[in-house]
Design an enzyme around this catalytic site. Structure first.
Site, PDB file in Angstrom:
ATOM      1  N   ARG A   1      -4.354  -1.636  10.549  1.00 46.70           N
ATOM      2  CA  ARG A   1      -4.350  -3.114  10.592  1.00 46.70           C
ATOM      3  C   ARG A   1      -4.428  -3.605  12.041  1.00 46.70           C
ATOM      4  O   ARG A   1      -5.312  -3.184  12.766  1.00 46.70           O
ATOM      5  CB  ARG A   1      -3.117  -3.674   9.868  1.00 46.70           C
ATOM      6  CG  ARG A   1      -3.133  -3.381   8.393  1.00 46.70           C
ATOM      7  CD  ARG A   1      -2.243  -4.306   7.639  1.00 46.70           C
ATOM      8  NE  ARG A   1      -0.884  -4.315   8.197  1.00 46.70           N
ATOM      9  CZ  ARG A   1       0.062  -5.130   7.827  1.00 46.70           C
ATOM     10  NH1 ARG A   1      -0.179  -6.029   6.898  1.00 46.70           N
ATOM     11  NH2 ARG A   1       1.255  -5.074   8.354  1.00 46.70           N
TER      12      ARG A   1
ATOM     13  N   MET B   1      -7.366   3.604  10.134  1.00 52.82           N
ATOM     14  CA  MET B   1      -6.632   2.421   9.661  1.00 52.82           C
ATOM     15  C   MET B   1      -5.590   1.980  10.697  1.00 52.82           C
ATOM     16  O   MET B   1      -5.538   2.518  11.800  1.00 52.82           O
ATOM     17  CB  MET B   1      -5.955   2.734   8.338  1.00 52.82           C
ATOM     18  CG  MET B   1      -6.893   2.697   7.152  1.00 52.82           C
ATOM     19  SD  MET B   1      -5.966   2.956   5.622  1.00 52.82           S
ATOM     20  CE  MET B   1      -7.161   2.415   4.402  1.00 52.82           C
TER      21      MET B   1
ATOM     22  N   ILE C   1       1.893   3.515   6.869  1.00 53.01           N
ATOM     23  CA  ILE C   1       1.177   4.460   7.733  1.00 53.01           C
ATOM     24  C   ILE C   1       0.860   3.793   9.064  1.00 53.01           C
ATOM     25  O   ILE C   1       0.594   4.460  10.043  1.00 53.01           O
ATOM     26  CB  ILE C   1      -0.133   4.981   7.086  1.00 53.01           C
ATOM     27  CG1 ILE C   1      -1.149   3.851   6.878  1.00 53.01           C
ATOM     28  CG2 ILE C   1       0.145   5.729   5.797  1.00 53.01           C
ATOM     29  CD1 ILE C   1      -2.566   4.344   6.637  1.00 53.01           C
ATOM     30  N   ASP C   2       0.903   2.438   9.101  1.00 49.83           N
ATOM     31  CA  ASP C   2       0.464   1.718  10.300  1.00 49.83           C
ATOM     32  C   ASP C   2       1.485   1.768  11.438  1.00 49.83           C
ATOM     33  O   ASP C   2       1.144   1.470  12.581  1.00 49.83           O
ATOM     34  CB  ASP C   2       0.192   0.245   9.958  1.00 49.83           C
ATOM     35  CG  ASP C   2      -0.823   0.084   8.848  1.00 49.83           C
ATOM     36  OD1 ASP C   2      -1.686   0.969   8.717  1.00 49.83           O
ATOM     37  OD2 ASP C   2      -0.748  -0.923   8.107  1.00 49.83           O
TER      38      ASP C   2
ATOM     39  N   GLY D   1       0.836  -1.208   0.000  1.00 47.41           N
ATOM     40  CA  GLY D   1       0.000   0.000   0.000  1.00 47.41           C
ATOM     41  C   GLY D   1       0.861   1.244   0.000  1.00 47.41           C
ATOM     42  O   GLY D   1       1.927   1.264   0.609  1.00 47.41           O
TER      43      GLY D   1
END
Ligand code: F6P
Length: 360
Positions: A184, A182, A139-140, A14
């Site tokens: 995960r 978001m 981004i996680d 991503g």
């Protein structure tokens, strides 16, 4: 070690704001060291299909520092080793084809920019003989062995801004507003975005929630006169003894897709409190737009360090942020793991001390 003449750079998984900043740093640093750079489009597809690779010079990367996305394109294809690859020349084993094309293209090494999926694939190719360096992006913020990955700060800043905007409307209507973010299976975006935005409740995957506790927190707020509440829900949050909310089950080589956690919490909170409740899913807005100053700087440092490691012949490494330094970490220590929020993190303690509910 023979000197480095030509390297490839690719982005996989991503997208995250800052990918272009890494590409720019790699191209400029390599060019200035006399090394040619080939941009590989759509992750390792850029090696497989000759039309998906092109030479990158400083001229090609001028002005991309501030752009989100990636000029090279990216794919998020789960585990590519499970399926053969078909090209006009025939059908091949994926790994064999990548190896063959790497040598045919005349590359000496690769810079692979990606999250845990791309870094795992890269590590497999490193073990099969491709000299490379990995650059952590997500981004996680869930990649182990690095204090941070670029993209996270931009996502958190966007979540904070969204929460700021939701505050005013929640307050005006005296509603509960649930914001799904978001991340995960890690709660970094929810925790940092929630604290920065002043959320009243933050539900993260690391702390399974009990909605009776959350409802009580909201009633308590009403009792002292707040009369509105902001609830931030990580997409991977789940009730005690329950499961995560899914948009799609895992199938083939594709992992499950998370989604629906915010809607679920909103419906149940409305039923429990009798208060009007709305929910918002921030989704891919968190991945778009220009990277923050922090992410641009981190991405640039990562790109520069990756080239430095390749020039020094230090392959099979991931560049990592260990403040105040960017250091190499063996890829073997990174892949197959995720970095979740530690329960003794001071930000959790501070938020709790200020009355934020984690639903437990
Ligand atoms: O890993 C980044 C991420 O944005 C996660 O936070 C999210 O669960 C996932 O990717 C969404 O993936 P896709 O863009 O493939 O739907």
């Amino acid at each position: 070690m023979p000197s480095l003449k030509k390297i490839g750079v690719l982005t996989g998984g991503g997208d995250a704001p800052g990918l272009n900043a890494v590409i720019r740093a790699v191209v400029k640093a390599a060019h200035n060291a006399g090394v040619e750079v080939i941009g590989l489009e759509d992750s390792f597809d850029g090696l497989i299909y000759p039309e998906k690779s092109r030479r990158l010079t400083p001229r090609d990367v001028t002005g991309i520092l501030r752009l989100g996305g990636t000029i090279l394109g990216t794919v998020n294809r789960g585990n590519p080793f499970l399926e053969p690859i078909t090209t006009p020349e025939g059908t091949f084993d994926y790994a064999e084809r990548v190896l063959e094309m790497f040598h045919r293209t005349g590359l000496d090494a690769l810079v692979c920019i990606g999250g845990d999926g791309t870094l795992s694939i890269s590590y497999e190719f490193f073990k099969k003989g491709i000299p490379l360096v990995g650059v952590p992006k997500t981004i996680d913020n869930d990649i182990v062995a690095t204090n941070s990955s670029f993209g996270f700060d931009t996502a958190v800043s966007f979540a904070m801004e969204a929460i700021d905007r939701l505050h005013t409307t929640a307050e005006a209507h005296r509603r509960i507003l649930v914001v799904e973010v978001m991340g995960r299976y890690a709660g970094w975006i929810a925790l940092h975005g929630g604290v920065a935005g002043g959320a009243d409740v933050i539900l993260i995957p690391e702390i399974p929630y009990d909605l009776d506790q959350v409802a009580q927190c909201i009633r308590d707020r009403d009792a002292w006169g707040a009369r509105f509440s902001i609830v931030v829900v990580a997409e991977g949050a789940r009730p005690k003894g329950g499961q995560v909310s899914l948009l799609q089950e895992a199938r083939g080589n594709q992992p499950e897709r998370l989604g629906g956690a915010g809607m679920r919490v909103a419906k149940e909170l409305e039923a429990r409190t009798g208060k009007e409740t709305r929910y918002v899913v921030l989704g891919h807005l968190q991945r778009g737009g220009a990277p923050t100053a922090f992410d641009r700087t981190l991405a640039t440092r990562f790109g520069g360090k990756a080239v430095e490691l390749l020039l020094a012949g230090q392959f099979g490494m991931m560049v990592a942020n260990h403040p105040p330094d960017i250091v190499p970490v063996p890829l073997g220590e990174v892949v197959g793991k995720i970095r979740t929020v530690p329960l003794d993190y001071d930000l959790i303690h501070t938020a709790r001390a200020m009355g934020v509910s984690f639903g437990d």
